[in-house]
Design a protein around this motif. Structure first.
Motif, PDB file in Angstrom:
ATOM      1  N   SER A   1     -27.417  -6.320 -25.601  1.00  0.00           N
ATOM      2  CA  SER A   1     -27.323  -4.953 -25.084  1.00  0.00           C
ATOM      3  C   SER A   1     -26.737  -4.912 -23.687  1.00  0.00           C
ATOM      4  CB  SER A   1     -28.705  -4.295 -25.080  1.00  0.00           C
ATOM      5  OG  SER A   1     -29.601  -5.002 -24.236  1.00  0.00           O
ATOM      6  N   ALA A   2     -26.726  -6.076 -23.001  1.00  0.00           N
ATOM      7  CA  ALA A   2     -26.199  -6.130 -21.632  1.00  0.00           C
ATOM      8  C   ALA A   2     -24.697  -5.888 -21.583  1.00  0.00           C
ATOM      9  CB  ALA A   2     -26.521  -7.477 -20.991  1.00  0.00           C
ATOM     10  N   GLU A   3     -24.029  -5.876 -22.750  1.00  0.00           N
ATOM     11  CA  GLU A   3     -22.612  -5.562 -22.769  1.00  0.00           C
ATOM     12  C   GLU A   3     -22.368  -4.088 -22.435  1.00  0.00           C
ATOM     13  OE1 GLU A   3     -21.007  -6.746 -26.490  1.00  0.00           O
ATOM     14  OE2 GLU A   3     -21.499  -8.869 -26.233  1.00  0.00           O
ATOM     15  N   ASP A   4     -23.399  -3.271 -22.601  1.00  0.00           N
ATOM     16  CA  ASP A   4     -23.321  -1.860 -22.218  1.00  0.00           C
ATOM     17  C   ASP A   4     -23.374  -1.785 -20.691  1.00  0.00           C
ATOM     18  OD1 ASP A   4     -23.969   0.767 -21.473  1.00  0.00           O
ATOM     19  OD2 ASP A   4     -24.981   1.146 -23.374  1.00  0.00           O
ATOM     20  N   PRO A   5     -22.375  -1.174 -20.040  1.00  0.00           N
ATOM     21  CA  PRO A   5     -22.354  -1.111 -18.571  1.00  0.00           C
ATOM     22  C   PRO A   5     -23.614  -0.512 -17.970  1.00  0.00           C
ATOM     23  CG  PRO A   5     -20.248  -0.403 -19.476  1.00  0.00           C
ATOM     24  CD  PRO A   5     -21.176  -0.552 -20.628  1.00  0.00           C
ATOM     25  N   GLN A   6     -24.193   0.505 -18.619  1.00  0.00           N
ATOM     26  CA  GLN A   6     -25.410   1.117 -18.096  1.00  0.00           C
ATOM     27  C   GLN A   6     -26.593   0.157 -18.171  1.00  0.00           C
ATOM     28  OE1 GLN A   6     -25.824   4.842 -20.253  1.00  0.00           O
ATOM     29  NE2 GLN A   6     -24.726   5.950 -18.651  1.00  0.00           N
ATOM     30  N   VAL A   7     -26.675  -0.587 -19.268  1.00  0.00           N
ATOM     31  CA  VAL A   7     -27.749  -1.570 -19.418  1.00  0.00           C
ATOM     32  C   VAL A   7     -27.576  -2.685 -18.404  1.00  0.00           C
ATOM     33  CG1 VAL A   7     -28.790  -3.291 -20.957  1.00  0.00           C
ATOM     34  CG2 VAL A   7     -28.099  -1.048 -21.851  1.00  0.00           C
ATOM     35  N   LEU A   8     -26.349  -3.144 -18.239  1.00  0.00           N
ATOM     36  CA  LEU A   8     -26.080  -4.204 -17.265  1.00  0.00           C
ATOM     37  C   LEU A   8     -26.450  -3.753 -15.855  1.00  0.00           C
ATOM     38  CD1 LEU A   8     -24.957  -7.012 -16.694  1.00  0.00           C
ATOM     39  CD2 LEU A   8     -22.682  -5.989 -16.488  1.00  0.00           C
ATOM     40  N   ALA A   9     -26.123  -2.505 -15.514  1.00  0.00           N
ATOM     41  CA  ALA A   9     -26.469  -1.981 -14.196  1.00  0.00           C
ATOM     42  C   ALA A   9     -27.981  -1.926 -14.019  1.00  0.00           C
ATOM     43  CB  ALA A   9     -25.861  -0.596 -14.013  1.00  0.00           C
ATOM     44  N   ALA A  10     -28.700  -1.546 -15.081  1.00  0.00           N
ATOM     45  CA  ALA A  10     -30.169  -1.506 -15.010  1.00  0.00           C
ATOM     46  C   ALA A  10     -30.739  -2.907 -14.844  1.00  0.00           C
ATOM     47  CB  ALA A  10     -30.730  -0.848 -16.268  1.00  0.00           C
ATOM     48  N   HIS A  11     -30.156  -3.889 -15.556  1.00  0.00           N
ATOM     49  CA  HIS A  11     -30.588  -5.290 -15.405  1.00  0.00           C
ATOM     50  C   HIS A  11     -30.382  -5.747 -13.966  1.00  0.00           C
ATOM     51  CE1 HIS A  11     -31.374  -5.442 -19.538  1.00  0.00           C
ATOM     52  NE2 HIS A  11     -30.515  -6.352 -19.951  1.00  0.00           N
ATOM     53  N   ALA A  12     -29.204  -5.435 -13.413  1.00  0.00           N
ATOM     54  CA  ALA A  12     -28.890  -5.871 -12.048  1.00  0.00           C
ATOM     55  C   ALA A  12     -29.854  -5.254 -11.039  1.00  0.00           C
ATOM     56  CB  ALA A  12     -27.440  -5.502 -11.699  1.00  0.00           C
ATOM     57  N   GLU A  13     -30.158  -3.968 -11.221  1.00  0.00           N
ATOM     58  CA  GLU A  13     -31.071  -3.291 -10.294  1.00  0.00           C
ATOM     59  C   GLU A  13     -32.464  -3.890 -10.353  1.00  0.00           C
ATOM     60  OE1 GLU A  13     -32.678   1.229  -9.231  1.00  0.00           O
ATOM     61  OE2 GLU A  13     -31.282   0.897 -10.902  1.00  0.00           O
ATOM     62  N   ARG A  14     -32.971  -4.122 -11.565  1.00  0.00           N
ATOM     63  CA  ARG A  14     -34.317  -4.691 -11.689  1.00  0.00           C
ATOM     64  C   ARG A  14     -34.358  -6.129 -11.179  1.00  0.00           C
ATOM     65  NH1 ARG A  14     -38.974  -3.211 -14.414  1.00  0.00           N
ATOM     66  NH2 ARG A  14     -38.108  -1.143 -14.038  1.00  0.00           N
ATOM     67  N   HIS A  15     -33.322  -6.898 -11.482  1.00  0.00           N
ATOM     68  CA  HIS A  15     -33.238  -8.278 -10.983  1.00  0.00           C
ATOM     69  C   HIS A  15     -33.318  -8.284  -9.459  1.00  0.00           C
ATOM     70  CE1 HIS A  15     -31.776 -12.525 -11.146  1.00  0.00           C
ATOM     71  NE2 HIS A  15     -31.245 -12.204  -9.968  1.00  0.00           N
ATOM     72  N   HIS A  16     -32.524  -7.409  -8.828  1.00  0.00           N
ATOM     73  CA  HIS A  16     -32.507  -7.351  -7.366  1.00  0.00           C
ATOM     74  C   HIS A  16     -33.858  -6.893  -6.817  1.00  0.00           C
ATOM     75  CE1 HIS A  16     -31.111  -6.783  -3.297  1.00  0.00           C
ATOM     76  NE2 HIS A  16     -31.459  -5.515  -3.332  1.00  0.00           N
ATOM     77  N   GLU A  17     -34.495  -5.928  -7.468  1.00  0.00           N
ATOM     78  CA  GLU A  17     -35.794  -5.440  -7.005  1.00  0.00           C
ATOM     79  C   GLU A  17     -36.830  -6.559  -7.014  1.00  0.00           C
ATOM     80  OE1 GLU A  17     -36.756  -2.220  -9.555  1.00  0.00           O
ATOM     81  OE2 GLU A  17     -35.475  -0.770  -8.520  1.00  0.00           O
ATOM     82  N   VAL A  18     -36.821  -7.373  -8.071  1.00  0.00           N
ATOM     83  CA  VAL A  18     -37.784  -8.473  -8.161  1.00  0.00           C
ATOM     84  C   VAL A  18     -37.538  -9.488  -7.058  1.00  0.00           C
ATOM     85  CG1 VAL A  18     -38.540 -10.433  -9.562  1.00  0.00           C
ATOM     86  CG2 VAL A  18     -38.208  -8.190 -10.634  1.00  0.00           C
ATOM     87  N   VAL A  19     -36.261  -9.871  -6.883  1.00  0.00           N
ATOM     88  CA  VAL A  19     -35.948 -10.883  -5.867  1.00  0.00           C
ATOM     89  C   VAL A  19     -36.261 -10.359  -4.470  1.00  0.00           C
ATOM     90  CG1 VAL A  19     -34.116 -12.272  -4.846  1.00  0.00           C
ATOM     91  CG2 VAL A  19     -34.181 -11.940  -7.318  1.00  0.00           C
ATOM     92  N   ARG A  20     -35.861  -9.128  -4.192  1.00  0.00           N
ATOM     93  CA  ARG A  20     -36.073  -8.589  -2.848  1.00  0.00           C
ATOM     94  C   ARG A  20     -37.557  -8.406  -2.538  1.00  0.00           C
ATOM     95  NH1 ARG A  20     -32.585  -3.721   0.005  1.00  0.00           N
ATOM     96  NH2 ARG A  20     -33.345  -4.099   2.116  1.00  0.00           N
ATOM     97  N   SER A  21     -38.367  -8.119  -3.570  1.00  0.00           N
ATOM     98  CA  SER A  21     -39.795  -7.932  -3.346  1.00  0.00           C
ATOM     99  C   SER A  21     -40.471  -9.205  -2.848  1.00  0.00           C
ATOM    100  CB  SER A  21     -40.477  -7.469  -4.641  1.00  0.00           C
ATOM    101  OG  SER A  21     -40.495  -8.512  -5.598  1.00  0.00           O
ATOM    102  N   MET A  22     -39.821 -10.351  -3.047  1.00  0.00           N
ATOM    103  CA  MET A  22     -40.410 -11.625  -2.643  1.00  0.00           C
ATOM    104  C   MET A  22     -40.116 -11.977  -1.184  1.00  0.00           C
ATOM    105  SD  MET A  22     -42.032 -12.495  -5.294  1.00  0.00           S
ATOM    106  CE  MET A  22     -42.555 -14.133  -4.742  1.00  0.00           C
ATOM    107  N   LEU A  23     -39.261 -11.215  -0.516  1.00  0.00           N
ATOM    108  CA  LEU A  23     -38.866 -11.575   0.851  1.00  0.00           C
ATOM    109  C   LEU A  23     -40.048 -11.629   1.804  1.00  0.00           C
ATOM    110  CD1 LEU A  23     -35.492  -9.676   1.456  1.00  0.00           C
ATOM    111  CD2 LEU A  23     -35.847 -12.109   1.022  1.00  0.00           C
ATOM    112  N   ASP A  24     -41.047 -10.762   1.585  1.00  0.00           N
ATOM    113  CA  ASP A  24     -42.182 -10.712   2.505  1.00  0.00           C
ATOM    114  C   ASP A  24     -43.367 -11.539   2.041  1.00  0.00           C
ATOM    115  OD1 ASP A  24     -40.913  -9.033   4.344  1.00  0.00           O
ATOM    116  OD2 ASP A  24     -41.463  -7.245   3.211  1.00  0.00           O
ATOM    117  N   SER A  25     -43.282 -12.108   0.839  1.00  0.00           N
ATOM    118  CA  SER A  25     -44.410 -12.894   0.350  1.00  0.00           C
ATOM    119  C   SER A  25     -44.087 -14.373   0.177  1.00  0.00           C
ATOM    120  CB  SER A  25     -44.910 -12.321  -0.984  1.00  0.00           C
ATOM    121  OG  SER A  25     -43.867 -12.254  -1.937  1.00  0.00           O
TER     122      SER A  25
END
Length: 253
Positions: free
Chosen positions: A53-77
């Motif tokens: 499903s990641a071939e869908d640009p909207q799905v890929l964008a959602a994957h990228a946003e969630r991936h970044h949110e998870v990684v960035r949330s770790m900066l302070d912990s």
């Protein structure tokens, strides 16, 4: 988390890292830390249809946003966060252990390089290019010249002035880069595909030195503004620009 399910990888962190709060990854799957005693991998179970499903640009964008949110949330912990590029997948828990054990030394070097440091980005917008006030120099006298000759003389003057401004801007941007690099640990040149961007660099900055880095950014921004250029500082970011393949081999699906 099933023992045999494929796992989406977000980042590597030191083993002593703990999740400050429950995290949700792709498809709202819970994020967990899987470690080998030295390092831990931040992962979530990957749904069977997620990659297709990641071939869908909207799905890929959602994957990228969630991936970044998870990684960035770790900066302070986490004392250091080594982010994976988007789409890094491991087959199962055994592949996680093999990855961590097989790259223990390179992971240790990479995390040491990133410890207590964050990435900041500096871009200079040239869309309003040109000095404030009058252009330097005066137009050449045109009295006694025919219309064609007067036009050519004026055009030569304009070209000369434009070249002088270009050189002055290049010298100023060079000085800005030198000033900022004196305050940081590492630098990566940006590759923004925008003609309006005159300068783009990413900096790895020690948290303890961020105040003096910001002071230098402010001073550079003031100097650039006098030439009609706007400096933009963004961050802090996970150190995507410094998670180099040469430092750590990425996992493969």
């Amino acid at each position: 988390m099933s023992a045999g399910g494929a796992l989406w990888a977000y980042a590597v962190v030191p083993e002593r890292t703990r999740l400050a709060e429950p995290l949700r990854g792709l498809a709202d799957a819970p994020v967990q830390l899987l470690g080998d005693g030295s390092h831990a991998l931040l992962v979530s179970v990957l749904a069977s249809d997620a990659m297709a499903s990641a071939e869908d640009p909207q799905v890929l964008a959602a994957h990228a946003e969630r991936h970044h949110e998870v990684v960035r949330s770790m900066l302070d912990s986490a004392p250091a966060v080594l982010p994976f590029r988007l789409g890094t997948v491991l087959r199962d828990r055994a592949a996680v252990r093999a990855y961590l054990e097989g790259r223990r030394e390179s992971l240790q070097r990479a995390l040491r390089h990133l410890e207590d440091r964050r990435e900041w980005s500096v871009l200079v917008d040239a869309s309003g290019d040109g000095p404030r006030g009058e252009t330097s120099g005066s137009p050449p006298p045109c009295e006694g010249l025919g219309a064609g000759a007067a036009y050519l003389a004026q055009r030569r003057h304009q070209l000369t002035t434009a070249e002088m401004q270009r050189r002055e801007r290049a010298a100023l941007l060079h000085d800005v880069g030198l000033a900022l690099r004196e305050r940081v640990v590492d630098v990566a040149v940006g590759h923004e595909r925008d003609d309006a961007v005159a300068f783009a660099e990413h900096y790895l900055v020690e948290r303890a030195r961020e105040p003096e880095f910001f002071e230098t950014v402010d001073a550079c921004g003031d100097a650039l503004l006098e030439r009609g250029l706007t400096l933009r500082l963004t961050g802090p970011w996970p150190a995507y620009s410094f998670a180099r393949i040469s430092m750590v081999e990425q996992a493969h699906d």
